[in-house]
Structures are given as structure tokens and as C-alpha cells.
Design a protein around this motif. Structure first.
Motif, PDB file in Angstrom:
ATOM      1  N   PRO A 377       0.806  -1.236   0.000  1.00 43.95           N
ATOM      2  CA  PRO A 377       0.000   0.000   0.000  1.00 43.95           C
ATOM      3  C   PRO A 377       0.831   1.273   0.000  1.00 43.95           C
ATOM      4  O   PRO A 377       0.323   2.331  -0.350  1.00 43.95           O
ATOM      5  CB  PRO A 377      -0.831  -0.129   1.282  1.00 43.95           C
ATOM      6  CG  PRO A 377      -0.072  -1.081   2.146  1.00 43.95           C
ATOM      7  CD  PRO A 377       0.612  -2.032   1.213  1.00 43.95           C
ATOM      8  N   ARG A 378       2.099   1.167   0.353  1.00 43.70           N
ATOM      9  CA  ARG A 378       2.965   2.346   0.285  1.00 43.70           C
ATOM     10  C   ARG A 378       3.331   2.688  -1.147  1.00 43.70           C
ATOM     11  O   ARG A 378       3.767   3.792  -1.429  1.00 43.70           O
ATOM     12  CB  ARG A 378       4.230   2.105   1.116  1.00 43.70           C
ATOM     13  CG  ARG A 378       3.976   2.087   2.619  1.00 43.70           C
ATOM     14  CD  ARG A 378       5.123   1.494   3.379  1.00 43.70           C
ATOM     15  NE  ARG A 378       5.271   0.064   3.095  1.00 43.70           N
ATOM     16  CZ  ARG A 378       6.104  -0.743   3.747  1.00 43.70           C
ATOM     17  NH1 ARG A 378       6.864  -0.254   4.720  1.00 43.70           N
ATOM     18  NH2 ARG A 378       6.167  -2.018   3.447  1.00 43.70           N
ATOM     19  N   TYR A 380       1.093   1.345  -3.901  1.00 44.77           N
ATOM     20  CA  TYR A 380      -0.163   1.341  -4.643  1.00 44.77           C
ATOM     21  C   TYR A 380      -1.346   1.544  -3.694  1.00 44.77           C
ATOM     22  O   TYR A 380      -1.625   0.662  -2.872  1.00 44.77           O
ATOM     23  CB  TYR A 380      -0.350   0.019  -5.394  1.00 44.77           C
ATOM     24  CG  TYR A 380       0.704  -0.251  -6.424  1.00 44.77           C
ATOM     25  CD1 TYR A 380       0.751   0.471  -7.608  1.00 44.77           C
ATOM     26  CD2 TYR A 380       1.672  -1.237  -6.211  1.00 44.77           C
ATOM     27  CE1 TYR A 380       1.725   0.241  -8.563  1.00 44.77           C
ATOM     28  CE2 TYR A 380       2.647  -1.488  -7.160  1.00 44.77           C
ATOM     29  CZ  TYR A 380       2.668  -0.748  -8.329  1.00 44.77           C
ATOM     30  OH  TYR A 380       3.642  -0.986  -9.269  1.00 44.77           O
ATOM     31  N   PRO A 381      -2.038   2.658  -3.793  1.00 45.21           N
ATOM     32  CA  PRO A 381      -3.247   2.849  -2.970  1.00 45.21           C
ATOM     33  C   PRO A 381      -4.284   1.762  -3.281  1.00 45.21           C
ATOM     34  O   PRO A 381      -4.405   1.319  -4.423  1.00 45.21           O
ATOM     35  CB  PRO A 381      -3.751   4.228  -3.404  1.00 45.21           C
ATOM     36  CG  PRO A 381      -2.554   4.912  -4.003  1.00 45.21           C
ATOM     37  CD  PRO A 381      -1.733   3.824  -4.632  1.00 45.21           C
ATOM     38  N   ASP A 382      -5.000   1.335  -2.250  1.00 48.55           N
ATOM     39  CA  ASP A 382      -6.029   0.303  -2.401  1.00 48.55           C
ATOM     40  C   ASP A 382      -5.461  -0.886  -3.177  1.00 48.55           C
ATOM     41  O   ASP A 382      -5.977  -1.286  -4.224  1.00 48.55           O
ATOM     42  CB  ASP A 382      -7.247   0.884  -3.127  1.00 48.55           C
ATOM     43  CG  ASP A 382      -8.482   0.001  -2.987  1.00 48.55           C
ATOM     44  OD1 ASP A 382      -8.451  -0.942  -2.166  1.00 48.55           O
ATOM     45  OD2 ASP A 382      -9.461   0.243  -3.711  1.00 48.55           O
TER      46      ASP A 382
END
Length: 455
Positions: A377-378, A380-382
Motif C-alpha cells: 500500500p505504500r 499502490y493505494p487500495d
């Protein structure tokens, strides 16, 4: 819970029961369909986790995995490592092949093998194969349509997912279509060398496959010396033959690096035709063709199956793709990110170093868990969402650095053509039974993928 710089193995002793259970779950055959939950636990709680049993440090963060794959401080296990750590393997044909191949060499030895290959097969050459790929895709989808014309189901992986890359790479190298199915089976057995832990049965089947494939490609090279054709075997022979007799010459570097990598400077420089002026020998050329064949279909077949499966599991994303074929390149990248064909890759520290704040001694093993890194997540969001419109997707699925997959451009081409044709021809494509995942801790693929054209 990372080990400290003074205690690189502290992560093993301090790991919580939850972390240990998550690591065990990653290798649990029962969770093979979806290891990403346990990987998320590891990434959050112990992004650098030393496992005493396997002797490796599992890395699950994107930045750490990228640094290990692309940086100069880490190398692949190679021939010297084999002689030092596993001399009992040295007499095996499969080990002799693997640890002298592109996958098991470093530095000058690696460049000596990779140079001739990238000289005759780079991204531009892959792009030139587009028409041939489209033709094979159409032929195979015709077969799938025939097999499902009565409204029933068919095994998509058997009819399309595997035959497509086998046909493409076979045609590229020079393997006649009639012989490709036998080579499919041999290639799968040779690919057992990619497993992080190899059983006696893995070694037996890999040895048999490598011996048979070496014999075949040695014979193919002899045929091409007598009767050259428009294929990779002939191109390598022509280049290496010229390299053996020509003096050093000034060459201009290609605009793009191997397999679609970063552009190199275009200034000409002195370079001998082959490393140290020595062209590749017959065994080396045969092994190079063997590697291209096996690598050219195993991971690509995995990508094709998982990409189709991902789209079927997300019908709203499939609808976006049908409405806008311009999203195809992004859809391929998202498929590679969401469930790529290779879950993990091992490296060794070339010198004392550290990763993620944890010390790694010279020779220490680290395992970059690509599947976990691609869902960090750091980065790629979601990350668990499958989105064909996701921006700035730069996956580690094909590796990075010196060992970046030389066939990545061709694999992406095959996936884009297949997804585009499939979306247009079978808008009602649907799952038609439980799929069967490949029994592998490293390769993400389907052995069986039952689909119906009118779901």
C-alpha cells in the motif's frame, strides 16, 4: 519485527505466533489460490523476516524488493555457490544447465550469455511478431469457440493459455508446430528448477527434461548451420559465427535496453563481437535456446490464465476494457501486479550489506516476495483492488536490474492481444467450474481453467 543490525536473525526469534502462522500459510497448498492475506500480515508486521528453517530473509515491501533485485549488492545463486553449498547436485544435468544459464550467472558470465540474445531479440523484434501472435490467438480462440459451441465448458488453459506461448516461442526459436506439444511437457518438468525447495522427484524430472531438450536443440543448431531459416536459432548462429571471426568493431547501442528496459546512451563505443572475443560454444547456444523456450512459455502461460481469471472476477473492469481497448496495456500491467506469474525470487548478498534496516552478511540469502511487493500500500493505494485504469503501475513481476526478464515485451504483447480478442469475441465469457492451481510455491498459474463462452 525486524532483526537488528547487530542481530540479523533476530526476526526469527522475535516473530510473533501470528507472523509465523502467516509465513507458513504462504506455503500452504490449501491457500494457493490467494496467499495475499498472509503476505499482507508479513508486510505489515515483519517486512524483513528471517526464517531459520529455509535460511533466507523474506522481503515483502516494494522498496526493499526493488533494491535487492536492481542493486549491485545482491546476486543470484551461481556455479561457485553450487560447488560450495551443494556439491552433491553438481553431476545433475539440470543443475549443470541451470547454474550456467542466464538464470544462474552473474557479472561478465551473465553478460556474455545475455549479449548475443538481446542483440538478436529485443523489444523491437518482439513488436515485429505482433501479426504472428494475432494469427495464433485467432486460431486458438476458434478452437475454444468450437469446444464451447454446444453451450458447455472447456479448459481454457489447455486450449489457449498454454498453447499460445508454446506456439509463439516455438515459432520464434524454430521448433516445428508438430513437435511443440511434447516440448510443452518437457518444459514444465524443466521449470521445476524454479521451485524454492526441490524434491527428489523434481530433480529426476528436471534432469530427464534438460537432457532431452539439450539433445533436441543441439540437433536443431546443426540443422540450422546447414540450412539457415528465419528464426532465433539461425540468428544466434549467424551472430556468433561472425563474432568468432570478426575483429572488434564500433557499434551503436540500441535505443532501448534489454526487454524494454531504460534507454541506453546512443554514443558508439568499442566493443568486441563477443565477451573476450570468444563466441558461445555449441552447448552454450543449445542451453540458451532451451532457456528461451522454457522461460518463454512457462511464465507467460501463467500470466495469460491469471489475467483472464482476474477479469472474470471483476466484470465491471472487463466491461471497461470492452468499451475502451486503449486500456489493454494498463490491464496487462494491472494483471501482472494483482496476481503475477512469479511469486518470489531469491538473491544472495555479494558483500556485507543491509536491507530494510536489517544486516545481511556476505552470502546471506534474501527472498524478494514479488507478489507482496506488488500489493504494497505504500506503493499502490487500495492495493487489493483490481483496476484496469490504475495509474503508474511499475511491477516487479519480471524482476529488475541485470536479471530483468528478456522476454517481458513478448509476454506483454501476447497478453494484450489475447485479452483484446477475448473481450471482443466472448463478451459473455464466464467461469464454468472450479479452477485448479498449479502445485507450485513459486509459479502462479492454472493447470485447469474451465470457462464457458455464454455464461
Amino acid at each position: 519485527m525486524n532483526g537488528s543490525a547487530a542481530d540479523p536473525e533476530g526476526a526469527a526469534e522475535g516473530a510473533s505466533a501470528e507472523v509465523r502462522a502467516a509465513l507458513e500459510a504462504v506455503f500452504d497448498p490449501g491457500l494457493r489460490a490467494d496467499p495475499y492475506g498472509p503476505l499482507a500480515v508479513l508486510r505489515e508486521a515483519a517486512p524483513v523476516l528471517y526464517d531459520e528453517e529455509s535460511g533466507t530473509r523474506f522481503l515483502t515491501g516494494f522498496a526493499d524488493c526493488q533494491a535487492v533485485l536492481a542493486g549491485p549488492d545482491f546476486v543470484v545463486p551461481d556455479g561457485p555457490w553450487l560447488a560450495r553449498e551443494h556439491p552433491e547436485w553438481a553431476a545433475r544435468p539440470a543443475a549443470d544447465f541451470f547454474y550456467a544459464s542466464l538464470l544462474g550467472t552473474n557479472g561478465a558470465a551473465h553478460e556474455r550469455l545475455r549479449g548475443p540474445l538481446t542483440a538478436v531479440f529485443g523489444p523491437r523484434r518482439a513488436a515485429e511478431l505482433s501479426a504472428g501472435v494475432e494469427k495464433v490467438v485467432d486460431e486458438l480462440l476458434d478452437r475454444f469457440e468450437d469446444a464451447t459451441s454446444d453451450g458447455g465448458a472447456a479448459d481454457f488453459q489447455a486450449l489457449v493459455g498454454y498453447p499460445l506461448p508454446v506456439a509463439v516461442v516455438g515459432e520464434l526459436i524454430g521448433v516445428p508446430r508438430a513437435e511443440q506439444e511434447r516440448f510443452h511437457r518437457l518444459g514444465r518438468d524443466a521449470a521445476r528448477l524454479l521451485e524454492p525447495v526441490r524434491s527428489d522427484e523434481d530433480w529426476r524430472r528436471a534432469d530427464t527434461a534438460v537432457t532431452a531438450l539439450r539433445e533436441y536443440f543441439t540437433g536443431l543448431l546443426r540443422e540450422r548451420r546447414a540450412r539457415p531459416a528465419e528464426d532465433l536459432a539461425s540468428a544466434l548462429l549467424a551472430r556468433e559465427g561472425a563474432a568468432g571471426s570478426a575483429p572488434a568493431r564500433r557499434v551503436r547501442e540500441p535505443a532501448a535496453g534489454p526487454s524494454g528496459g531504460r534507454a541506453r546512451p546512443s554514443a558508439a563505443r568499442e566493443r568486441p563481437p563477443a565477451e573476450n572475443g570468444h563466441p558461445l560454444g555449441e552447448r552454450e547456444l543449445a542451453d540458451l535456446l532451451l532457456l528461451v523456450f522454457v522461460a518463454g512459455f512457462e511464465t507467460t502461460a501463467g500470466l495469460l490464465g491469471t489475467a483472464v481469471s482476474a477479469l472474470l472476477a471483476h466484470p465491471e473492469q472487463a466491461a471497461l476494457l470492452r468499451a475502451d481497448p486503449g486500456l489493454l496495456p494498463g490491464a496487462v500491467e494491472e494483471a501482472l501486479r494483482w496476481d503475477g506469474p512469479v511469486l518470489m525470487a531469491e538473491r544472495l548478498a555479494a558483500r556485507p550489506t543491509e536491507v530494510g534496516g536489517v544486516a545481511v552478511p556476505a552470502g546471506g540469502s534474501v527472498t524478494a516476495v514479488l507478489g507482496a511487493a506488488n500489493r504494497d500500500p505504500r506503493r499502490y493505494p487500495d492495493p487489493d483492488a483490481f483496476l484496469v485504469t490504475r495509474p503508474d503501475v511499475r511491477v516487479l513481476s519480471f524482476g529488475a536490474g541485470p536479471h530483468y526478464c528478456f522476454g517481458a515485451a513478448l509476454a506483454r504483447l501476447e497478453a494484450a492481444v489475447l485479452l483484446g480478442r477475448l473481450s471482443a469475441r466472448f463478451p459473455r465469457l464466464a467461469p464454468a467450474g472450479p479452477p485448479v492451481r498449479r502445485a507450485s510455491a513459486c509459479l502462479r498459474s492454472f493447470d485447469v481453467l474451465p470457462l464457458a463462452a455464454t455464461g
